[in-house]
Design a protein around this motif. Structure first.
Motif, short mmCIF file in Angstrom:
data_model
loop_
_atom_site.label_atom_id
_atom_site.label_comp_id
_atom_site.label_asym_id
_atom_site.label_seq_id
_atom_site.Cartn_x
_atom_site.Cartn_y
_atom_site.Cartn_z
N ASP A 421 0.72 -0.91 -0.16
CA ASP A 421 -0.08 -0.31 0.07
C ASP A 421 1.05 1.38 0.04
O ASP A 421 -0.34 2.08 -0.33
N ALA A 427 -3.49 1.40 -5.36
CA ALA A 427 -4.74 1.97 -4.08
C ALA A 427 -5.28 1.23 -3.30
O ALA A 427 -4.89 1.88 -2.09
N GLU A 428 -4.79 -0.24 -2.82
CA GLU A 428 -5.08 -1.27 -1.80
C GLU A 428 -4.50 -2.26 -2.20
O GLU A 428 -4.73 -2.96 -3.19
N ARG A 449 -5.20 -0.94 -8.72
CA ARG A 449 -4.48 -0.13 -8.83
C ARG A 449 -4.64 1.58 -8.65
O ARG A 449 -6.15 1.78 -8.70
N GLU A 450 -3.97 2.49 -8.61
CA GLU A 450 -4.68 3.51 -8.46
C GLU A 450 -4.97 4.50 -9.59
O GLU A 450 -4.64 3.88 -11.00
N SER A 453 -2.36 4.60 -12.45
CA SER A 453 -0.94 3.87 -12.68
C SER A 453 -0.79 3.36 -14.03
O SER A 453 -2.09 2.21 -13.58
#
Ligand code: MLC
Ligand code: AMP
Length: 511
Positions: A421, A427-428, A449-450, A453
């Motif tokens: 993280d 993202a998580e 993913r964010e 990304s």
């Protein structure tokens, strides 16, 4: 009489009898008398570098004879031995040394440059080096020391060792093990597994965990028996050693890998009297195939760092695949409701709780964590879910703790998730264990993913390399657009485990 573990363990060994035998039969083999002299030199060396009773002696050393004898020497000197997995990175060691504040840290020569600043930061007064072959500054510091040492008097409750175990939340905790904890387990295992001075154990486990350090070494010593000391697991080497030994202790991966070794035959195992498995579940299939191949029923037992051994299948009587046998004679095991702690009815599944002389003294400098894991009447809550059948056999059916056991090594998902993280582009994450033919379970990371990304598996692998020990690093990373969640918004790991269950599908195997 002093309760010093070494004093009690060493009482059984005939001075002339072999204790450690190395496969090439070199000078690194020791009789009981030789072991006594070498551990005396090492204990005198510890005193000379300023180690006082109660001080911690931390060691991150490759498996070697002197590395094992350093453990015994620390116990003789009344110090608290702190073994560290050789896979831990400097970043991980930073925490252990800072938390345990050892007086002395011993590491391999190649690691000295990287670890000296870590030790200095933690205020460690002395740093010595020791390689698998005995090379390093320990040898020089011990050489001039006397081969006589009066074991430091200890009470049964004094600490002999601290072993770190990770937690579901927060940082690793040091489990404090007393002289009595370790002695009671060794004496019991010697009896129930029928160890005598005539035995020779094949020792192929690492010596930084309970299994190789205490279950194997202490039980052998309590019987005045010998061990054939191998640097690591190697299936062919183990089969060859069977001609010269009669007991093996291993994690389930040892047994599945041995079954892949064509040299393992009934004839090759003819001189063996006992095969013990533990640290992770042994599959009923491996148990069955091993019996078909060798004629031996593997004896499965169950334990934990905090408790040593808890249960064992019987030496005489049915060793039932898929069970971990009966509570040890001096250990009480009960099944309780996970939430309320109410004792469960016979045969019901619940939390396995344990009480006895084997149960540790608490977590190092963490009284509140210690309190959380004990019931008011002194039972330790293992985090394992199980039931006891009507014949009294304990079955482990799952874990209430979020833990992956890979090749007998514990990986706490929370620790890997924290590292994931923290990476830009993640993202998580959710870390799970999925079935793996060789390791039992493999660590798999599921990542969202964010937005925008493009972080990929290779980039994640590279980023984790210096952060986490190799065995904790995911064997695969899978990307998802959404994590499955329950009504409370919590990630449903069960759904992820089901979805990715086939990633390392077991190959078809014949008997
Ligand atoms: C090694 N690797 C592992 C791993 N061991 N990865 C995941 N899980 C493991 N257990 C990594 C290596 O760094 C390597 O990385 C790659 O996987 C392949 O390694 P290998 O050569 O196949 O591994 P090997 O050295 O043969 O080791 C496997 C093993 C070993 C199973 C023999 O891990 C082992 O001895 N495990 C026993 C652990 C133990 O003693 N547990 C007891 C804990 S006490 P790369 O870089 O090549 O990709 C306890 C209480 C109780 O639990 O009840 O006993
Ligand atoms: P550790 O913290 O490394 O001591 O690991 C202890 C955990 O290993 C236990 O809590 C169990 O989950 C697991 N374990 C040990 N032996 C067995 C076994 N025979 N079968 C199933 N799980 C086991």
């Amino acid at each position: 009489m002093s309760a010093n573990l070494f004093t009690r363990l060493a009482a059984a060994g005939d001075p002339a009898a072999p204790f450690i035998v190395t496969p090439d039969g070199t000078t690194l083999s020791y009789s009981y008398a030789g072991m006594r002299a070498r551990t005396a030199q090492l204990a005198n060396m510890l005193v000379a570098v300023g180690v006082a009773p109660g001080d911690r002696v931390a060691a991150q050393t490759e498996k070697g004879v002197d590395a094992l004898l350093l453990y015994l020497a620390a116990v003789r000197a009344g110090a608290v031995f702190l073994p560290l997995n050789t896979a831990y990175t400097p970043a991980e060691l930073d925490y252990f040394l800072g938390d345990a504040e050892p007086r002395l840290f011993v590491c391999g020569r190649a690691a000295e440059a990287a670890l000296a600043p870590v030790a200095r930061k933690a205020g460690v007064a002395a740093l010595l080096t020791l390689d698998a072959d005995g090379g390093g500054t320990v040898a020089g510091a011990a050489a001039a020391q006397s081969p006589e040492f009066a074991d430091v008097l200890r009470s049964g409750d004094d600490l002999a060792a601290i072993l770190y175990t990770s937690g579901t939340t927060g940082r690793s905790k040091g489990a404090m093990l007393s002289h009595d904890n370790l002695w009671s387990n060794a004496a019991t295992l010697k009896d129930i597994w029928h160890f005598t001075a005539a035995d020779r154990l094949i020792h192929a486990l690492p010596i930084y965990h309970v299994h190789g350090l205490f279950v194997a070494t202490n039980t052998v010593m309590a019987a005045g028996a010998a061990m054939l000391f191998l640097p690591r697991f190697d299936a062919r080497g183990i089969v060859a050693a069977m001609g010269d030994a009669n007991v093996l202790m291993g994690v389930p991966t040892f047994y599945s890998r041995l079954l892949d070794e064509p040299a393992l035959t009934e004839e090759a195992a003819r001189g063996m009297r006992l095969f013990v498995s533990g640290s992770a579940p042994l599959s009923a299939e491996v148990h069955r195939r091993f019996r078909v191949r060798t004629g031996h029923a593997v004896l499965e037992r169950y334990g934990m760092t905090e408790t040593g051994m808890i249960t064992s299948n019987p030496y005489d009587g049915d060793r039932i695949a898929g069970t971990v046998g009966f509570p040890l004679p001096d250990v009480s095991v009960r099944i309780a409701d996970q939430a309320t702690g109410a004792i469960s009815a016979q045969g019901e599944v619940g939390m396995i709780e344990v009480k006895g002389p084997n149960v540790f003294k608490g977590y190092w400098r963490k009284p509140e964590k210690t309190a959380e894991e004990f019931r008011a009447d002194g039972y330790f809550v293992t985090g394992d879910l199980g039931r006891i059948d009507d014949r009294g056999y304990v079955h482990i059916v799952g874990r209430a703790k979020d833990l992956v056991i890979s090749g007998g090594l514990n990986v706490y998902p929370a620790e890997v998730e924290d590292a994931l993280d923290a990476l830009p582009g993640v993202a998580e994450s959710a870390v799970i264990g999925v079935p793996h033919a060789d390791l039992g379970e493999a660590v798999v990371a599921v990542v969202r993913r964010e937005g925008g990304s493009a972080i990929d598996e290779a980039a994640i692998g590279a980023a984790l390399r210096d952060r986490l020990a190799r065995f904790k690093q995911p064997k695969a990373v899978r990307f998802v657009d959404e994590m499955p969640r329950n009504a409370m918004g919590k990630i449903q790991k069960k759904a992820l485990r089901e979805r990715f269950a086939g990633l390392f599908a077991a190959a078809e195997v014949a008997s």
